[in-house]
Design an enzyme around this catalytic site. Sequence first.
Site, PDB file in Angstrom:
ATOM      1  N   SER A 306      44.633  43.088  40.692  1.00  0.00           N
ATOM      2  CA  SER A 306      43.125  44.166  41.198  1.00  0.00           C
ATOM      3  C   SER A 306      43.283  45.111  41.986  1.00  0.00           C
ATOM      4  CB  SER A 306      42.098  43.768  41.028  1.00  0.00           C
ATOM      5  OG  SER A 306      41.679  45.110  40.516  1.00  0.00           O
ATOM      6  N   HIS A 331      47.129  45.591  38.114  1.00  0.00           N
ATOM      7  CA  HIS A 331      46.110  46.328  37.229  1.00  0.00           C
ATOM      8  C   HIS A 331      45.489  47.962  38.284  1.00  0.00           C
ATOM      9  CE1 HIS A 331      41.772  46.174  34.909  1.00  0.00           C
ATOM     10  NE2 HIS A 331      41.609  46.706  35.785  1.00  0.00           N
ATOM     11  N   ASP A 333      42.487  50.508  38.622  1.00  0.00           N
ATOM     12  CA  ASP A 333      41.148  51.368  38.277  1.00  0.00           C
ATOM     13  C   ASP A 333      40.732  52.334  38.449  1.00  0.00           C
ATOM     14  OD1 ASP A 333      39.656  48.726  36.569  1.00  0.00           O
ATOM     15  OD2 ASP A 333      39.881  47.710  39.140  1.00  0.00           O
ATOM     16  N   HIS A 364      43.751  50.563  33.781  1.00  0.00           N
ATOM     17  CA  HIS A 364      42.373  50.881  33.095  1.00  0.00           C
ATOM     18  C   HIS A 364      41.165  52.039  33.737  1.00  0.00           C
ATOM     19  CE1 HIS A 364      38.300  48.000  33.256  1.00  0.00           C
ATOM     20  NE2 HIS A 364      37.658  48.882  32.230  1.00  0.00           N
ATOM     21  N   MET A 366      37.871  54.235  33.674  1.00  0.00           N
ATOM     22  CA  MET A 366      36.537  53.753  33.437  1.00  0.00           C
ATOM     23  C   MET A 366      35.998  55.562  33.667  1.00  0.00           C
ATOM     24  SD  MET A 366      35.702  50.579  35.647  1.00  0.00           S
ATOM     25  CE  MET A 366      37.771  50.014  35.938  1.00  0.00           C
ATOM     26  N   MET A 435      34.852  43.163  28.923  1.00  0.00           N
ATOM     27  CA  MET A 435      34.884  43.321  31.135  1.00  0.00           C
ATOM     28  C   MET A 435      33.789  41.984  30.784  1.00  0.00           C
ATOM     29  SD  MET A 435      35.657  46.036  32.783  1.00  0.00           S
ATOM     30  CE  MET A 435      35.084  45.050  34.123  1.00  0.00           C
ATOM     31  N   GLY A 440      32.405  49.398  37.936  1.00  0.00           N
ATOM     32  CA  GLY A 440      32.349  49.802  39.272  1.00  0.00           C
ATOM     33  C   GLY A 440      32.642  49.348  39.941  1.00  0.00           C
ATOM     34  N   PHE A 441      32.814  48.521  40.589  1.00  0.00           N
ATOM     35  CA  PHE A 441      32.621  47.850  42.080  1.00  0.00           C
ATOM     36  C   PHE A 441      33.884  45.946  41.528  1.00  0.00           C
ATOM     37  CE2 PHE A 441      29.316  50.860  42.210  1.00  0.00           C
ATOM     38  CZ  PHE A 441      29.482  51.720  42.928  1.00  0.00           C
ATOM     39  N   GLY A 443      33.713  42.110  43.776  1.00  0.00           N
ATOM     40  CA  GLY A 443      32.931  41.266  44.011  1.00  0.00           C
ATOM     41  C   GLY A 443      31.688  41.612  43.599  1.00  0.00           C
ATOM     42  N   GLY A 475      36.179  41.014  36.019  1.00  0.00           N
ATOM     43  CA  GLY A 475      35.584  41.183  36.699  1.00  0.00           C
ATOM     44  C   GLY A 475      35.159  39.603  37.501  1.00  0.00           C
ATOM     45  N   GLY A 496      41.250  40.577  41.390  1.00  0.00           N
ATOM     46  CA  GLY A 496      40.359  40.639  42.567  1.00  0.00           C
ATOM     47  C   GLY A 496      39.922  40.617  43.806  1.00  0.00           C
ATOM     48  N   SER A 497      39.362  40.810  44.924  1.00  0.00           N
ATOM     49  CA  SER A 497      38.184  40.415  45.167  1.00  0.00           C
ATOM     50  C   SER A 497      37.917  38.317  45.254  1.00  0.00           C
ATOM     51  CB  SER A 497      37.226  40.922  45.936  1.00  0.00           C
ATOM     52  OG  SER A 497      36.810  40.633  45.088  1.00  0.00           O
TER      53      SER A 497
HETATM   54  C1  DX5 Z   1      35.576  46.178  38.110  1.00  0.00           C
HETATM   55  C2  DX5 Z   1      36.788  46.189  38.527  1.00  0.00           C
HETATM   56  C3  DX5 Z   1      36.597  44.909  39.383  1.00  0.00           C
HETATM   57  C4  DX5 Z   1      37.817  44.160  40.548  1.00  0.00           C
HETATM   58  C5  DX5 Z   1      37.938  43.110  39.684  1.00  0.00           C
HETATM   59  O1  DX5 Z   1      35.881  47.711  37.632  1.00  0.00           O
HETATM   60  O2  DX5 Z   1      38.141  46.136  37.850  1.00  0.00           O
HETATM   61  O3  DX5 Z   1      36.132  43.860  37.975  1.00  0.00           O
HETATM   62  O4  DX5 Z   1      38.584  45.000  40.335  1.00  0.00           O
HETATM   63  O5  DX5 Z   1      37.664  42.017  41.319  1.00  0.00           O
HETATM   64  P1  DX5 Z   1      36.564  41.220  41.369  1.00  0.00           P
HETATM   65  O6  DX5 Z   1      37.354  39.798  42.115  1.00  0.00           O
HETATM   66  O7  DX5 Z   1      36.312  41.258  42.851  1.00  0.00           O
HETATM   67  O8  DX5 Z   1      35.540  40.761  40.740  1.00  0.00           O
HETATM   68 ZN    ZN Z   2      39.743  47.334  35.936  1.00  0.00          ZN
END
Ligand code: DX5
Ligand code: ZN
Length: 520
Positions: A306, A331, A333, A364, A366, A435, A440-441, A443, A475, A496-497
């Site tokens: 991500s 990926h 976003d 992706h 959104m 999802m 949106g975010f 972490g 996510g 991601g994180s």
């Molecule tokens: C959602 C994002 C997150 C992110 C994944 O909108 O797509 O899910 O990049 O990273 P973590 O591992 O932080 O959920």
């Molecule tokens: Zn995504």
Amino acid sequence: MRRIGIDVGGTKINIGVLDEYNNICGRVEAKLPPDKSAEGIAEFIGKLLKTHFSEMPISCAGVGIPGTVDSTGRIARKVPNIGWDNVNFADILEKHIGIPVTLIQDSRAAAFGEYMAGAGQNRNVLVCVTLGTGIGTGIVINGSIFDGGLGASGEIGHLPSGDEGRECGCGKKDCMECYAAGKGIELSAKKVFGEELSCNEVFELANNGDIRAGKIIEDAVQRLGKAMISIINLLSPDALLFSGGISRQKELFVNPLIDYIEKHCYSTNGELPFIGAAKLGPDAPMVGAALAAKCRAKSKGKISASMMCADMLHMEEDVRELEKNDVQMLHFDVMDGHFVPNLMLPAEMINQIKKITDIPFDIHIMAENPEQYIEKYNVCKDDIISVHYESTPHIQKALSSIKQKGAKAAVAINPGTPIESIREILDDIDMVLVMTVNPGFAGQKLVPQCIEKITRMRRFLDGLGYTNIEIEVDGNCSFENIPKMMNAGADIFVAGSSSVFDPKLGIEKAMVKLREIIEP
Ligand code: DX5
Ligand code: ZN
């Protein structure tokens, strides 16, 4: 596409075909052939399917086995009734019927059937006890059959019960089956009446007012009741169901059993599970085996890194590090500040990165009305663009414009969007993005019910014959969550994180750890 359930009993075989709504749309029952070897039974099943169901497109088969099955669902371990010992019945049967086969212990299949299509629907934790000659138990927790850490869960029939030294088929003495199941009732009758009586005869006598027969049954009920209370206290199920021959004895057995449990069970919150009869009767193992069948070979998990979690100041370095560690996809976003409350990753940046790497892109979107953005990306045939089902009234149009651009198309759904919403666009997609957090975010914490949603999504797709559509999860794909997601049927993990970009590890170490999980 349909799936077939085959319940191999000790003396007969019950076969049913399930349509995509889990209704039985074809069935046949037959006595087992004289040759009860795995090869003999597989050949016999092959002939039955040819004779009765050759007109029906069937995607896969689940087989209920009256004995233990290994964790891969391929090998029947111990099946005393038909004398099998460690046979790879899945391989043998696949040769005869030409579709993927999954084996499952019959009492677990019965529990799963009730959970999915019987009296256990809409429950979270279900225990289903099959009362026959012996006692079989299946446990389903949040959509998955619970095998236990060692694979041998549910052996309630072998809990220690009496102290008379009754020999059990398992090699031990005084197991509950020797007192509280059909076999136990017969042993008790022999002791009390001094002659052989069948379990049915004991019930008949009790029904006619025979006090000694009544006492035998009462004793069985109490022993079973005590065991059930332990199970309720241990697992706190929200449904406890009884199936099998003895469960048809409502007046003399099931009702007193329910009374006993209700009277003696201590519950901290004052609530007891729903306790009652299973609904599918003798079809439960067949239906459950069909529903538990895996319709496609387990894919090798893929990681999609991500990039919103990458180091924005050193993007190229991160891309090189990901290349070095063989990440399968990148990926990106795309957020518009309307559909999700965040704004990021412009098309210009994504297109710039495209120039420096050959790793396939996983874009992706959104954003509201995603159609307006699709044109902007430089994509080729290995890239995927996902659009949210919730983001446009013209989802089909958006998907077909992705295809026109020459990329793969995917639909993404939020945690609250039902699986069935995508029914009409299955022909337009190569992948579904489920999802597992609200988008949106980075972490965020996993929305827990999404794991079960992955299981249902896989089953939904397979049931309709779309075994080729992959499932991506996005996510909180952490080292702890990925195995559960993979087990539920996910193919691609947006990391991601929670994993690839975990600052404590760094990309290299995180990728090594991830590979250990997805390629054991
Ligand atoms: C959602 C994002 C997150 C992110 C994944 O909108 O797509 O899910 O990049 O990273 P973590 O591992 O932080 O959920
Ligand atoms: Zn995504």
